[in-house]
Design an enzyme around this catalytic site. Structure first.
Site, PDB file in Angstrom:
ATOM      1  N   CYS A 118      39.211 -24.108  18.307  1.00 32.52           N
ATOM      2  CA  CYS A 118      38.313 -22.971  18.417  1.00 32.52           C
ATOM      3  C   CYS A 118      36.666 -23.306  18.419  1.00 32.52           C
ATOM      4  O   CYS A 118      35.847 -22.544  19.430  1.00 32.52           O
ATOM      5  CB  CYS A 118      38.219 -22.398  16.861  1.00 32.52           C
ATOM      6  SG  CYS A 118      37.763 -22.148  15.556  1.00 32.52           S
ATOM      7  N   HIS A 453      36.818 -19.545  11.128  1.00 30.56           N
ATOM      8  CA  HIS A 453      37.065 -18.958  12.967  1.00 30.56           C
ATOM      9  C   HIS A 453      35.762 -19.074  13.326  1.00 30.56           C
ATOM     10  O   HIS A 453      35.116 -18.364  12.837  1.00 30.56           O
ATOM     11  CB  HIS A 453      37.801 -17.888  13.356  1.00 30.56           C
ATOM     12  CG  HIS A 453      38.129 -18.161  14.631  1.00 30.56           C
ATOM     13  ND1 HIS A 453      38.775 -19.087  15.013  1.00 30.56           N
ATOM     14  CD2 HIS A 453      38.297 -16.740  15.743  1.00 30.56           C
ATOM     15  CE1 HIS A 453      38.836 -18.240  16.281  1.00 30.56           C
ATOM     16  NE2 HIS A 453      38.645 -17.131  16.353  1.00 30.56           N
TER      17      HIS A 453
END
Length: 523
Positions: A118, A453
Site C-alpha cells: 500500500c 495502512h
C-alpha cells in the site's frame, strides 16, 4: 420576452436582427454567427464605441429600433460553414476500455495491493502526478528488461493510462526487488542510463542545503576551531515533531537545526556541535516528510507520534533560504501577490456587476476617466453672474473599465517575468518564486509504526483542450487512491489529514512550484 429590431452591418452587407433584451451578448453573437458564419470568439461587435462582451446584459446597452450596429471579423478555418463531422461521434458505451480511460473527467486507475504494497502504491500514484516524470519515462531508451525499474515504471504508467480498473504493479515490484534485494540496503546512484534517471530526479526534486557546523563549547572557539560550511543535495525536507510543533513551519524550523556529538580535533575529545542549515536551491517539486516514526528507547521499538500538525495548501519557504537565494526570490514572490490581488479585485467587481447590474453600473459604469479626474470643472462668472461650464466630465463603460484593468494586470505579469533571477530562469527544474502549491499527500492510518495502512491523495488537474492543448481551470477537488479503490473528495478532506488520532494523517507532502507567467504575460 421583449425584442428590438436592429441592423447589423458586416463587410458591406446588412442584416436585420431581432435582439432579445433579456439575453446576454453571447446569445446575440450566436445570432450573428448563424447569419455571417463568423464564430463568436472571432467577432468584434461595436456598440457606442465599445466592444460587446459575452456577459453584457443586452437590456443595459440602450438599443433603439433600427439602430445600426457595426460588426468586424472573418470566419476561421473552414469558413464557418456547417460541415459534416470529420470523425464519427462515439458514445462512451461504444468506446474501448483505453478510450474511456482517456476521456475528460475519467476516474484514474488504482493499484492492487500485493501483500503490504500500500505504501508503494501510494507513492506511485503521487509520483504519477508529475507530468515531467511521465514525459521522461515515455522517451526512456534504457535497458528495456524485466529487471529494469525504469522500464517497468514506464510500462506500468502506460497501462494505468488505458484503464479505470485496479491493476497489479507486479512488473515494477519484481524489478524493484531484483535491483535492490531485499529492499533494505541503502540505495546508491548507479551509472549509465540509470544515472540519467537519477539526474532527472535531482533536477526536478533535489534541494540543496548549505550547513554550518560549529562547536558549542567556548574552549574550541578560543583554541581557533573555525565553523565548517558544507553543501548537501537531498530529495526531501524533514518536518521534525516535538511537543511544541503545531504547524508545518514549526517542524521545518526544527529540522534545520541539529545537535551533534562528535570529536573535536582542537579539544581532542567528544564535544557538542550545532548544525544550522539553510536552503540554497529549491526544486520545482518539493517533498516534505513528517518525521512521525521514531525509536522509543523505553520499550525498544519504533513508535508513532500522533500529534496534530497542520499544513497549508500554499507553502512559502523563502524564510528558510540563504541570503543570496532570498534576494532572488523575494521580488518575484511579492509581485506574484500583487498580481493576484489585482486579479481578485477584477473578478470580484465582475461578480458584483452580474449579481446587481444597477449597482455595477453606478460603481464602475459611471467611473470618471483618468483625464477627467485631473481636470476639474472650471467655473467662470461673467458680469451677469451666470455660471458657465467650460468642460464636461466623461465616464467609462463597464467594458472600458474592465479592459483597462486587464491591461494593467497584463503589464504587471510582464514585469513579474522580468523580475525572475536569470540564474533561476536557466534552471528549468528550480522554483523561481519560493511559493509552492500542494499537489499530493501520502497518509498513514494506525497507531503503530510497524503496521497500519497507507493511502494517497492527488489534486485533480484541469481538463486539457484537445485542440489548443491548454489546461482548463481546476475544480479544487482531489482523487483519493486507496489501493485499487479510487474516489473523488472535496478539499476539506485534505485539511482533516493533520493527525491527532489513529485515522489517516499526512506522512509525506508533495508541493509544486506555482506557475509563473511567460515573457508576454501569458501563463
Amino acid at each position: 420576452m421583449s425584442t428590438i429590431s436592429v441592423v447589423v452591418k458586416h463587410q458591406g452587407k446588412k442584416y436585420d436582427v431581432d435582439v432579445d433584451t433579456s439575453a446576454t451578448g453571447e446569445v446575440f453573437k450566436y445570432q450573428l454567427y448563424s447569419l455571417t458564419g463568423v464564430e463568436p470568439d472571432r467577432q468584434k461587435v461595436l456598440l457606442k464605441g465599445s466592444q460587446l462582451k459575452d456577459d453584457t446584459d443586452m437590456s443595459k446597452v440602450g438599443l433603439k429600433p433600427g439602430q445600426m450596429i457595426m460588426m468586424m471579423g472573418t470566419p476561421g478555418e473552414g469558413g464557418g460553414a456547417i460541415a459534416r463531422p470529420t470523425e464519427k461521434v462515439k458514445f462512451i458505451e461504444d468506446m474501448t476500455e483505453a478510450e474511456a480511460a482517456q476521456q475528460a473527467g475519467a476516474t484514474p486507475a488504482g493499484l492492487q495491493n500485493y501483500g503490504n504494497t500500500c505504501y508503494l502504491n501510494s507513492t506511485l500514484q503521487v509520483l504519477r502526478s508529475i507530468p515531467e516524470l511521465s514525459d521522461a519515462l515515455k522517451s526512456y531508451k534504457g535497458e528495456q528488461s524485466m529487471s529494469d525499474p525504469t522500464t517497468q515504471l514506464r510500462n506500468l504508467y502506460d497501462m494505468m493510462s488505458k484503464t479505470q480498473e485496479g491493476i497489479p504493479p507486479l512488473g515494477f515490484l519484481h524489478a524493484l526487488r531484483v535491483t535492490y534485494p531485499p529492499l533494505k540496503q541503502k540505495l546508491k546512484i548507479p551509472e549509465g542510463d540509470a544515472a540519467k534517471d537519477a539526474s532527472f530526479i535531482d533536477k526536478y526534486m533535489g534541494l540543496e542545503l548549505t550547513s554550518v557546523l560549529e562547536c558549542d563549547e567556548p574552549g574550541a572557539k578560543e583554541a581557533g576551531e573555525e565553523p565548517k560550511t558544507t553543501k548537501d543535495r537531498l530529495l526531501k525536507l524533514n518536518c521534525h515533531i516535538d511537543g511544541q510543533t503545531n504547524h508545518l513551519r514549526d517542524g521545518i524550523v526544527n529540522g534545520l537545526v541539529e545537535k551533534l556529538e562528535k570529536k573535536s580535533e582542537v579539544l581532542d575529545r567528544e564535544a557538542t556541535y550545532t548544525k544550522r542549515s539553510q536552503i540554497s536551491r529549491l526544486p520545482k517539486y518539493l517533498t516534505v516528510h513528517f518525521m512521525r516514526f521514531f525509536w522509543k528507547r523505553e520499550v525498544q521499538k519504533k513508535a508513532k507520534i500522533m500529534r496534530k500538525v497542520t499544513f497549508p495548501f500554499e507553502l512559502d519557504v523563502v524564510e528558510f533560504c540563504t541570503d543570496d537565494l532570498r534576494k532572488a526570490l523575494i521580488p518575484v514572490r511579492d509581485k506574484v501577490r500583487e498580481v493576484r490581488k489585482e486579479e481578485h479585485d477584477i473578478e470580484r467587481a465582475r461578480k458584483r456587476r452580474k449579481m446587481n447590474p444597477i449597482d455595477g453600473e453606478n460603481a464602475q459604469g459611471s467611473t470618471p476617466s483618468s483625464s477627467s479626474k485631473d481636470k476639474k470643472k472650471d467655473e467662470k462668472k461673467p458680469s451677469g453672474g451666470d455660471v458657465e461650464m467650460t468642460t464636461e466630465e466623461t465616464f467609462k463603460t463597464d467594458a472600458e473599465f474592465e479592459a483597462e484593468k486587464e491591461a494593467e494586470v497584463l503589464a504587471a505579469k510582464k514585469e513579474l517575468y522580468s523580475l525572475i533571477n536569470q540564474d533561476l530562469l536557466k534552471d528549468e527544474g528550480a522554483n523561481q518564486s519560493g511559493l509552492y502549491e500542494l499537489r499530493g499527500v501520502i497518509t498513514h492510518q494506525g497507531a503503530s509504526a510497524d503496521s497500519g495502512h497507507y493511502t494517497a491523495y492527488v489534486k485533480k488537474t484541469g481538463i486539457k483542450d484537445p485542440v489548443t492543448g491548454k489546461i482548463g481551470e481546476e475544480d479544487g477537488k482531489w482523487w483519493w487512491f486507496n489501493d485499487d479503490k479510487v474516489s473523488e473528495v472535496e478539499a476539506e478532506k485534505i485539511t482533516a489529514l493533520a493527525g491527532g488520532g489513529e485515522s489517516h494523517s499526512a506522512l509525506v507532502l508533495l508541493y509544486r512550484a506555482i506557475p509563473l507567467p511567460s515573457a508576454d504575460g501569458t501563463q
